[in-house]
Scaffold this motif. Sequence first.
Motif, PDB file in Angstrom:
ATOM      1  N   SER A   4      -1.005  -3.013  17.578  1.00 43.43           N
ATOM      2  CA  SER A   4      -2.166  -2.681  18.404  1.00 43.43           C
ATOM      3  C   SER A   4      -2.202  -3.629  19.594  1.00 43.43           C
ATOM      4  O   SER A   4      -1.774  -4.783  19.493  1.00 43.43           O
ATOM      5  N   PRO A   5      -2.730  -3.173  20.747  1.00 43.20           N
ATOM      6  CA  PRO A   5      -2.835  -4.062  21.919  1.00 43.20           C
ATOM      7  C   PRO A   5      -3.682  -5.304  21.655  1.00 43.20           C
ATOM      8  O   PRO A   5      -3.560  -6.300  22.372  1.00 43.20           O
ATOM      9  N   ASP A   6      -4.527  -5.285  20.589  1.00 42.38           N
ATOM     10  CA  ASP A   6      -5.379  -6.470  20.344  1.00 42.38           C
ATOM     11  C   ASP A   6      -4.623  -7.602  19.621  1.00 42.38           C
ATOM     12  O   ASP A   6      -5.178  -8.692  19.418  1.00 42.38           O
ATOM     13  N   ASN A   7      -3.345  -7.328  19.208  1.00 46.36           N
ATOM     14  CA  ASN A   7      -2.498  -8.301  18.509  1.00 46.36           C
ATOM     15  C   ASN A   7      -3.048  -8.745  17.157  1.00 46.36           C
ATOM     16  O   ASN A   7      -2.493  -9.642  16.529  1.00 46.36           O
ATOM     17  N   GLU A   8      -4.149  -8.143  16.712  1.00 45.59           N
ATOM     18  CA  GLU A   8      -4.729  -8.514  15.417  1.00 45.59           C
ATOM     19  C   GLU A   8      -4.452  -7.463  14.352  1.00 45.59           C
ATOM     20  O   GLU A   8      -4.656  -7.696  13.164  1.00 45.59           O
ATOM     21  N   HIS A   9      -4.020  -6.280  14.782  1.00 44.37           N
ATOM     22  CA  HIS A   9      -3.749  -5.183  13.845  1.00 44.37           C
ATOM     23  C   HIS A   9      -2.383  -4.576  14.145  1.00 44.37           C
ATOM     24  O   HIS A   9      -1.947  -4.573  15.297  1.00 44.37           O
ATOM     25  N   PHE A  10      -1.745  -4.052  13.102  1.00 40.61           N
ATOM     26  CA  PHE A  10      -0.558  -3.233  13.348  1.00 40.61           C
ATOM     27  C   PHE A  10      -0.578  -2.059  12.374  1.00 40.61           C
ATOM     28  O   PHE A  10      -1.203  -2.117  11.315  1.00 40.61           O
ATOM     29  N   ALA A  11       0.088  -0.985  12.767  1.00 36.97           N
ATOM     30  CA  ALA A  11       0.103   0.235  11.950  1.00 36.97           C
ATOM     31  C   ALA A  11       1.502   0.457  11.400  1.00 36.97           C
ATOM     32  O   ALA A  11       2.492   0.148  12.067  1.00 36.97           O
ATOM     33  N   THR A  12       1.578   0.969  10.171  1.00 41.39           N
ATOM     34  CA  THR A  12       2.865   1.355   9.597  1.00 41.39           C
ATOM     35  C   THR A  12       2.769   2.779   9.073  1.00 41.39           C
ATOM     36  O   THR A  12       1.714   3.202   8.586  1.00 41.39           O
ATOM     37  N   GLY A  13       3.868   3.527   9.198  1.00 46.08           N
ATOM     38  CA  GLY A  13       3.902   4.904   8.711  1.00 46.08           C
ATOM     39  C   GLY A  13       5.108   5.097   7.827  1.00 46.08           C
ATOM     40  O   GLY A  13       6.150   4.482   8.061  1.00 46.08           O
ATOM     41  N   GLY A  14       4.965   5.944   6.798  1.00 50.90           N
ATOM     42  CA  GLY A  14       6.061   6.032   5.839  1.00 50.90           C
ATOM     43  C   GLY A  14       6.394   7.415   5.341  1.00 50.90           C
ATOM     44  O   GLY A  14       5.791   8.418   5.738  1.00 50.90           O
ATOM     45  N   MET A  15       7.373   7.436   4.427  1.00 53.43           N
ATOM     46  CA  MET A  15       7.825   8.687   3.802  1.00 53.43           C
ATOM     47  C   MET A  15       6.740   9.259   2.895  1.00 53.43           C
ATOM     48  O   MET A  15       6.855  10.383   2.430  1.00 53.43           O
ATOM     49  N   ASP A  16       5.698   8.468   2.577  1.00 54.20           N
ATOM     50  CA  ASP A  16       4.609   8.963   1.723  1.00 54.20           C
ATOM     51  C   ASP A  16       3.565   9.730   2.545  1.00 54.20           C
ATOM     52  O   ASP A  16       2.501  10.057   2.045  1.00 54.20           O
ATOM     53  N   MET A  17       3.884   9.988   3.848  1.00 56.32           N
ATOM     54  CA  MET A  17       3.011  10.736   4.763  1.00 56.32           C
ATOM     55  C   MET A  17       1.737   9.972   5.111  1.00 56.32           C
ATOM     56  O   MET A  17       0.828  10.523   5.724  1.00 56.32           O
ATOM     57  N   ASN A  18       1.655   8.709   4.680  1.00 54.55           N
ATOM     58  CA  ASN A  18       0.458   7.912   4.973  1.00 54.55           C
ATOM     59  C   ASN A  18       0.713   6.951   6.123  1.00 54.55           C
ATOM     60  O   ASN A  18       1.835   6.512   6.352  1.00 54.55           O
ATOM     61  N   VAL A  19      -0.385   6.630   6.816  1.00 52.98           N
ATOM     62  CA  VAL A  19      -0.346   5.565   7.825  1.00 52.98           C
ATOM     63  C   VAL A  19      -1.371   4.512   7.400  1.00 52.98           C
ATOM     64  O   VAL A  19      -2.491   4.854   6.999  1.00 52.98           O
ATOM     65  N   GLY A  36       0.818  -1.217   0.000  1.00 48.39           N
ATOM     66  CA  GLY A  36       0.000   0.000   0.000  1.00 48.39           C
ATOM     67  C   GLY A  36       0.848   1.260   0.000  1.00 48.39           C
ATOM     68  O   GLY A  36       0.539   2.232  -0.675  1.00 48.39           O
ATOM     69  N   HIS A  37       1.944   1.234   0.757  1.00 46.56           N
ATOM     70  CA  HIS A  37       2.803   2.432   0.786  1.00 46.56           C
ATOM     71  C   HIS A  37       3.420   2.679  -0.590  1.00 46.56           C
ATOM     72  O   HIS A  37       3.843   1.744  -1.258  1.00 46.56           O
ATOM     73  N   HIS A  38       3.480   3.957  -0.999  1.00 48.07           N
ATOM     74  CA  HIS A  38       4.173   4.242  -2.259  1.00 48.07           C
ATOM     75  C   HIS A  38       5.500   4.957  -2.020  1.00 48.07           C
ATOM     76  O   HIS A  38       6.087   5.547  -2.918  1.00 48.07           O
ATOM     77  N   ALA A  39       5.967   4.960  -0.767  1.00 50.27           N
ATOM     78  CA  ALA A  39       7.342   5.374  -0.452  1.00 50.27           C
ATOM     79  C   ALA A  39       7.754   4.547   0.756  1.00 50.27           C
ATOM     80  O   ALA A  39       6.925   3.883   1.374  1.00 50.27           O
ATOM     81  N   LYS A  40       9.014   4.610   1.103  1.00 45.85           N
ATOM     82  CA  LYS A  40       9.557   3.725   2.135  1.00 45.85           C
ATOM     83  C   LYS A  40       8.823   3.862   3.479  1.00 45.85           C
ATOM     84  O   LYS A  40       8.729   4.960   4.021  1.00 45.85           O
ATOM     85  N   PRO A  41       8.296   2.743   4.041  1.00 43.87           N
ATOM     86  CA  PRO A  41       7.742   2.820   5.402  1.00 43.87           C
ATOM     87  C   PRO A  41       8.894   2.841   6.416  1.00 43.87           C
ATOM     88  O   PRO A  41       9.914   2.173   6.200  1.00 43.87           O
ATOM     89  N   VAL A  42       8.750   3.613   7.497  1.00 40.99           N
ATOM     90  CA  VAL A  42       9.875   3.758   8.427  1.00 40.99           C
ATOM     91  C   VAL A  42       9.534   3.412   9.872  1.00 40.99           C
ATOM     92  O   VAL A  42      10.422   3.292  10.707  1.00 40.99           O
ATOM     93  N   THR A  43       8.253   3.274  10.194  1.00 39.66           N
ATOM     94  CA  THR A  43       7.919   3.010  11.595  1.00 39.66           C
ATOM     95  C   THR A  43       6.718   2.072  11.678  1.00 39.66           C
ATOM     96  O   THR A  43       5.880   2.050  10.770  1.00 39.66           O
ATOM     97  N   LEU A  44       6.665   1.297  12.755  1.00 40.52           N
ATOM     98  CA  LEU A  44       5.665   0.235  12.882  1.00 40.52           C
ATOM     99  C   LEU A  44       5.251   0.113  14.356  1.00 40.52           C
ATOM    100  O   LEU A  44       6.091   0.270  15.241  1.00 40.52           O
ATOM    101  N   ALA A  45       3.975  -0.168  14.601  1.00 42.44           N
ATOM    102  CA  ALA A  45       3.519  -0.364  15.984  1.00 42.44           C
ATOM    103  C   ALA A  45       2.351  -1.342  16.023  1.00 42.44           C
ATOM    104  O   ALA A  45       1.426  -1.253  15.209  1.00 42.44           O
TER     105      ALA A  45
END
Length: 606
Positions: A541-556, A530-539
């Motif tokens: 979720s406490p539910d262990n079913e989801h995780f978030a990524t954020g990138g140089m494309d300013m998207n999460v 989904g990201h169209h530029a390098k993702p740089v950070t990841l976290a």
Amino acid sequence: MSHELKHVFASLPQMERGVAKVIGGDPKGNNFLYTNGKCVVIRNIDNPAIADIYTEHAHTVTVAKYAPSGFYIASGDASGKIRIWDTTQKEHILKYEYTPLSGKVKDIAWTEDSKRMAVVGDGREKFGAVFLWDTGSSVGDLSGHSKLINSVDVKQTRPYRIATASDDTCGSFYQGPPFKFQFTLRDHSQFVNCVRYSPDGNRFVTAGADGQMFLYDGKDGTLVSALGGEKAHKGGIYAVSWSPDSSQLISASGDKTVKLWDVGAGTAVTTFNLGTDVTDQQLGCLWQNNHLLTISLSGYINYLDKSNPDRPIRTIKGHTKSIQCLTVHKKDGRPYIYSGSHDGHINYWDAETGENDCFSGKGHTNQVSKMVTDQAHELVTCSMDDTLRYTNLSKTEYSASDVVKMDFQPKSVSVASGGLSLAVCIGQVVLLKDKKKVFTLDNLDYEAEVGAIHPGGTIAAVGGADGGIRLYSIQGHTLKDEGQTVKTGGAVTDMAYSNDGAYLAVIDDKKVATAFTVADSYSVKNEFYGHHAKPVTLAWSPDNEHFATGGMDMNVYIWTVADPDKRIKLSDTHRLHHVSGLAWVDEHTLVTTSHDATIKQWTVAY
């Protein structure tokens, strides 16, 4: 699946030593505004945790001012561009755009009917311009200065007058419209930093780097008196602001004080002492209704207390420089957000109210690269100053002893139960137990980028620039290479185990996120695109079913481990700046941060 913005915790003004900072006030008295980087920050004066951010400038914004009508804001940037935009709509629609100067805009003033504006600053041919706000056509000429103009103000009653203050040690006085140069004010001996008209238009005052302030007649520009005699302040004066009834004013100075003046008597009634440190120099001020605001060189915004001049009613803290990382920790059942910035500053925020403060004592001296919290309620941070720090979160002050000096610059740190920490440095991987180095891996045949310890404390995974993830078993005080490597498509930029230890999520510079199943010897569970530029950070979720990524494309993106097609996209989370850090307050609240020094909280619904 939806998301909405819940809170914005704004940055502080970006300050420069010896450079005045203009704070704008809302004519209705509700808000104040200032600039940081490419952003204009609007904050509620009674509750500064309520903030709005305008991010449409392509260059560094230097000044912003409300129109007297309150419906528009004009903001000027380092390229000489002025944008006039709407304050009533959330989208802040652009009304007009002009480029009156060829250099940095330093100050803006409107006439009281919100129809004309004066803009001053640096330029090649001219240092100031006056024009109609709706057509941009000139209504006069702000000539008469040989160097850049620092400040301008317009008399808010007819007949209109304009006064300017410049680096050529002079002020100028203009009559109009159309505005024509009348004469030069030659009373200062150094740079003139600020000029301000009283709200009733009867007087104006100039303030300079020579520590002097002069009062002039508002209509004909004749000198009335020097405030405070020979010297108003021991240091240069950077800003002045009048009381709403025009009888008093405050002045902010590099001597770390702010003075409250009785204009009729020409004397200082109160002196506010704001500290002894160089960062306590006062570079901006605003008198709005009953609020007296000043800005320190540190960027801190002080609300002054007339009845207790040595202690502000409140001081708003935060970040002035780009935030690099963040984490969330619960204290007494309340979630707190911890953020670390480019200048080594760490701040903590109450996630619900936005109340914030910073740790006391001496902390990191360079960029904070990564932070995590461990089971002992300590914040573990690694920094470009080549140290790892352990800070007790119940004390909120740096400990001088809980600092571990590294041989090389650490890039990443992770923790697990049993007092274990793993630091990945440039060319070295270090295992720590109870804040002491117990094992070091040197002479690596790959470039280690990021590490993660399994929550159970049995495995350390280290991701490399070659796209390989090496798995080391933790045996007592050693890391043992079991010869197991998990491959990804590109250089690993971040990775983390889910809180229950079932999955390892990895992002790489080929814009792919991958979830590996730990129990099934790290087989690929799913890949996420989904990201169209390098993702740089990841976290996770406490539910262990989801995780978030954020990138140089300013998207999460928020991904569902079991189904790569079920995803939530937060686009343009921080406009013009890439996402630098992510953390979860709870399974429906995600926190993002960026190089705009701002923290945002988002509510997520699946």
